[in-house]
Design an enzyme around this catalytic site. Structure first.
Site, short mmCIF file in Angstrom:
data_model
loop_
_atom_site.label_atom_id
_atom_site.label_comp_id
_atom_site.label_asym_id
_atom_site.label_seq_id
_atom_site.Cartn_x
_atom_site.Cartn_y
_atom_site.Cartn_z
N GLU A 55 -51.41 -6.19 2.03
CA GLU A 55 -52.41 -7.43 1.85
C GLU A 55 -53.26 -7.33 3.14
O GLU A 55 -53.08 -8.22 3.97
CB GLU A 55 -51.82 -8.75 1.66
CG GLU A 55 -52.58 -9.80 0.95
CD GLU A 55 -51.85 -11.00 0.39
OE1 GLU A 55 -52.44 -11.89 -0.06
OE2 GLU A 55 -50.49 -10.93 0.52
N TYR A 79 -50.94 -10.30 -9.69
CA TYR A 79 -49.98 -11.52 -9.37
C TYR A 79 -49.72 -11.94 -10.71
O TYR A 79 -50.46 -12.35 -11.71
CB TYR A 79 -50.57 -12.35 -8.51
CG TYR A 79 -51.27 -12.12 -7.09
CD1 TYR A 79 -50.60 -12.37 -6.12
CD2 TYR A 79 -52.48 -11.68 -6.98
CE1 TYR A 79 -51.00 -12.20 -4.80
CE2 TYR A 79 -53.05 -11.19 -5.91
CZ TYR A 79 -52.49 -11.45 -4.79
OH TYR A 79 -53.02 -11.58 -3.54
N TYR A 97 -63.10 -17.02 -0.34
CA TYR A 97 -62.62 -16.20 0.30
C TYR A 97 -63.39 -15.33 1.08
O TYR A 97 -62.97 -14.22 1.33
CB TYR A 97 -61.50 -15.26 -0.59
CG TYR A 97 -60.10 -15.04 -0.04
CD1 TYR A 97 -59.20 -15.84 -0.42
CD2 TYR A 97 -59.89 -14.20 0.83
CE1 TYR A 97 -57.84 -15.64 -0.15
CE2 TYR A 97 -58.72 -13.98 1.41
CZ TYR A 97 -57.61 -14.59 0.81
OH TYR A 97 -56.34 -14.38 1.25
N ASN A 150 -42.24 -12.65 -1.97
CA ASN A 150 -43.65 -12.43 -1.15
C ASN A 150 -43.34 -12.98 0.43
O ASN A 150 -42.81 -14.20 0.23
CB ASN A 150 -44.65 -12.92 -1.92
CG ASN A 150 -45.98 -12.66 -0.86
OD1 ASN A 150 -46.20 -11.55 -1.02
ND2 ASN A 150 -46.49 -13.80 -0.63
N GLU A 151 -43.50 -12.25 1.17
CA GLU A 151 -43.29 -12.80 2.58
C GLU A 151 -42.20 -13.75 2.57
O GLU A 151 -42.40 -14.81 3.55
CB GLU A 151 -44.72 -13.66 2.95
CG GLU A 151 -45.94 -12.72 3.20
CD GLU A 151 -47.23 -13.26 3.40
OE1 GLU A 151 -47.39 -14.47 3.28
OE2 GLU A 151 -48.04 -12.60 3.88
N GLU A 160 -51.83 -18.71 -2.61
CA GLU A 160 -52.66 -20.00 -2.26
C GLU A 160 -52.71 -20.71 -3.80
O GLU A 160 -53.57 -21.34 -4.09
CB GLU A 160 -54.03 -19.72 -1.69
CG GLU A 160 -54.06 -19.43 -0.25
CD GLU A 160 -53.26 -18.11 -0.13
OE1 GLU A 160 -54.03 -16.96 -0.70
OE2 GLU A 160 -52.61 -17.81 0.82
#
Length: 636
Positions: free
Chosen positions: A267, A82, A332, A186-187, A128
């Protein structure tokens, strides 16, 4: 081969945009889609990737090689990287690619270790990360429509892509590099705008700057609405889903928009994130491994969340009916912990991968060594209100009514709003803010005495008494901008008037605080000692030092009896602690920020109240899992 398994999922017509591959031999280095055999072709041969996500922005640079090597040794053939725009363009036209932000050095390291790269340059990345990677300075124009064809937004995006993508182009697979594909946005299908003009504009910019050969793709959830708004002809559509999903159904959703071509989960969630005040999230290794095996059996290509990471200043937040800030440690429940330790989950994933392709020869590199440096006493240095001259050297901004962080061009951190009581308040009066206008927490001091905290979705009033002319200060904290959800125009500060028994207070002095700048330059350790004002509660700085016994190993710091605040060691911002909300009880301290042979300087900003004899405890393992009600457990 990798392509057979995928063919069975629904026969469909070939999209008109894709001519069949020519029969001529492919160029020496190519990475393409094969719509006949439903797979990728690398240099002409069928190919599928098993990839893991890594955030160079969330791993200290000295640990990059260790994390990448562990990913390689797990059997992953690729990493997904990213690029957070706001990490590299902190102010309009001001770019930072030095040190920890040297994305080119990171990409060189992936190539050196023989990993392929799937790049996610955004402009919106979610992950996030604060505001999904979009710079907060976009909000200096309050009516901007983010992630749309708004000309102001597109102009900023294009000027950024013109800086970033030329660094990427020579690293593309076709040009001898290791970047096999590039994700656009993204999304986007989860965002309300559904603006095809925006996606078309991005497609044009990416093609113009990266050339016609590179494989460009999108990623969306599996719901029909998400795939309707997030996909575009000319961008290969992939999906994302976690271990809880039915694999056949989820890929069926991808097949409805891409009847032919490789199956891709871009993902695969191996864990989930923690929010302050909620239970520590965890996803079982067995479920993760089972889902992975089901997908690999279908011949799919997969990218999964592998490496967790640590704090710094770029926390994000989510908006699900209310504002939910994400904890500092993005552990996570990941296969590689934030300290870079391989977990049971990583070995489970590696075992599954070994059934489908050979693993690299050699052992998995071990966990990094940890050290419990023990107890370090701290002393109060000063109340925050006594050091405004240092933290806001340019002095306050005067305004009739409060201004937002964006209006005074403060991206994150803290701002002090100061005014005076307009009249004697002998009977308790209500100091209040309109609902949702305190973004995100306001610490209230009257005559420099802490009176309580106002919260975005919580308490918005306090009862106060005082005399005309008494100083009223409200320290506003930004706890991270929303990274996912309908509205990412998440303004910070006091968004409305503060009033006293419903008459608005006016004549404010507004102090934007440059904490990181002062502390990076050695303050307060290099400053003259202050005569500290005793045991008062409220925002104050505490300092201390400790020596390492000739080693600088990673460690975890706990905050016994502290309330809520932020920690710096040797000027490095290690994030927030909030033990009473939980679940996170410790902050990770990478050994790379520590010194050998000279003192390590600790600086703590405590916002509500430190314990009477303040100290920190350095442990050799993290503590999660404690929430408001729960008990503490160590996570191994």
């Amino acid at each position: 081969g990798a392509c057979e398994g995928a063919a069975g999922l629904g026969e469909g017509l070939q999209p008109p945009s894709t001519a069949p591959l020519p029969q001529a031999s492919p160029p020496a280095r190519s990475f393409q889609l094969d719509y006949e055999k439903d797979c990728f072709r690398k240099d002409g041969a069928p190919f599928r990737y098993i990839s893991g996500s890594i955030h160079y922005a969330r791993v200290p640079r000295p640990a990059w090689r260790d994390r990448l090597l562990k990913m390689h040794m797990s059997g992953l053939s690729a990493v997904q990287v990213y690029v957070p725009w706001n990490y590299h363009e902190p102010l309009p036209g001001v770019y930072d690619f030095a040190g920890d932000r040297d994305v080119e050095a990171f990409l060189d390291l992936t190539a050196e270790l023989g990993l392929l790269v799937i790049l996610r340059p955004g402009p919106y990345i979610c992950a996030e990360w604060e505001m999904g990677g979009l710079p907060a300075w976009l909000l200096w124009k309050p009516d901007i429509v983010l992630r749309s064809s708004d000309p102001t937004y597109l102009a900023a995006v294009d000027s950024w892509l013109h800086v970033l993508l030329p660094k990427i182009k020579p690293r593309l697979y076709q040009h001898g590099g290791n970047i096999i594909s590039v994700q656009v946005e993204n999304e986007y299908g989860s965002y309300y705008a559904c603006d095809y003009g925006y996606l078309r504009h991005l497609l044009g910019s990416f093609r113009a700057l990266l050339g016609t050969e590179v494989l460009l793709f999108t990623t969306d959830g599996t719901r029909a609405q998400e795939l309707r708004c997030g996909t575009l002809q000319g961008l290969y559509a992939t999906v994302d889903f976690g271990p809880g999903s039915n694999v056949t159904e989820a890929f069926g959703a991808q097949r409805r928009v891409e009847p032919k071509g490789p199956l891709v989960n871009s993902e695969y969630y191996t864990g989930w994130l923690d929010y302050w005040g909620e239970a520590h999230a965890s996803t079982s290794s067995a479920r993760v491994a089972r889902g992975l095996e089901d997908m690999l059996q279908l011949g799919a290509s997969i990218n999964m969340q592998v490496v967790s990471w640590q704090g710094g200043t770029a926390w994000g937040a989510d908006f699900k009916d209310q504002y939910k800030p994400v904890t500092t440690s993005y552990d996570y429940d990941a296969p590689l912990s934030e300290a870079g330790d391989p977990t049971e989950k990583l070995f489970a994933i590696r075992t599954v991968i070994s059934k489908f392709q050979p693993l690299p020869v050699g052992p998995m590199p071990p966990a990094t060594p940890k050290y419990a440096y023990g107890r370090v006493a701290l002393r109060k240095y000063a109340d925050l209100l006594d050091v405004l001259d240092v933290l806001c050297p340019s002095g306050p901004i005067q305004s009739q009514f409060p201004l937002t962080f964006e209006a005074i061009k403060q991206a994150h951190g803290f701002v002090v709003y100061r005014t005076r009581l307009p009249r004697d308040v002998l009977e308790p009066a209500t100091l209040g803010a309109p609902p949702h206008s305190v973004c995100d927490r306001g610490y209230v001091m009257l005559r420099q005495e802490y009176r309580g905290t106002l919260e975005r979705d919580g308490q918005t009033t306090l009862r106060v008494t005082g005399r005309a002319g008494d100083t009223l200060d409200v320290l506003l904290e930004n706890m991270g901008r929303i990274s996912f959800g309908a509205n990412i125009s998440d303004f910070k500060g006091l968004l409305g008037n503060l009033s006293l028994d419903s008459s608005p207070l006016r004549n404010w002095l507004i102090y934007p605080l440059a904490l990181d700048t002062a502390i990076q330059q050695g303050w307060p350790h290099t400053a003259l000692p202050k005569s500290s004002s005793g045991e008062r509660a409220g925002p104050a700085f505490y300092t201390g030092t400790f020596e390492t016994p000739g080693i600088t190993w990673d460690t975890f710091v706990k905050f016994p009896g502290w309330s809520k605040g932020q920690l710096w060691i040797n000027g490095f911002n290690l994030g927030r602690y909030w033990p009473c909300r939980g679940p996170q009880q410790t902050l990770f301290v990478p050994g790379s920020v520590l010194h050998v042979g000279r003192p390590n300087n600790i600086t703590v900003l405590e916002l509500e109240g430190a314990p009477p004899a303040p100290f920190l405890l350095f442990l050799d393992q993290p503590l999660f899992n404690r929430t408001l009600s729960g008990s503490t457990t160590a996570t191994k």
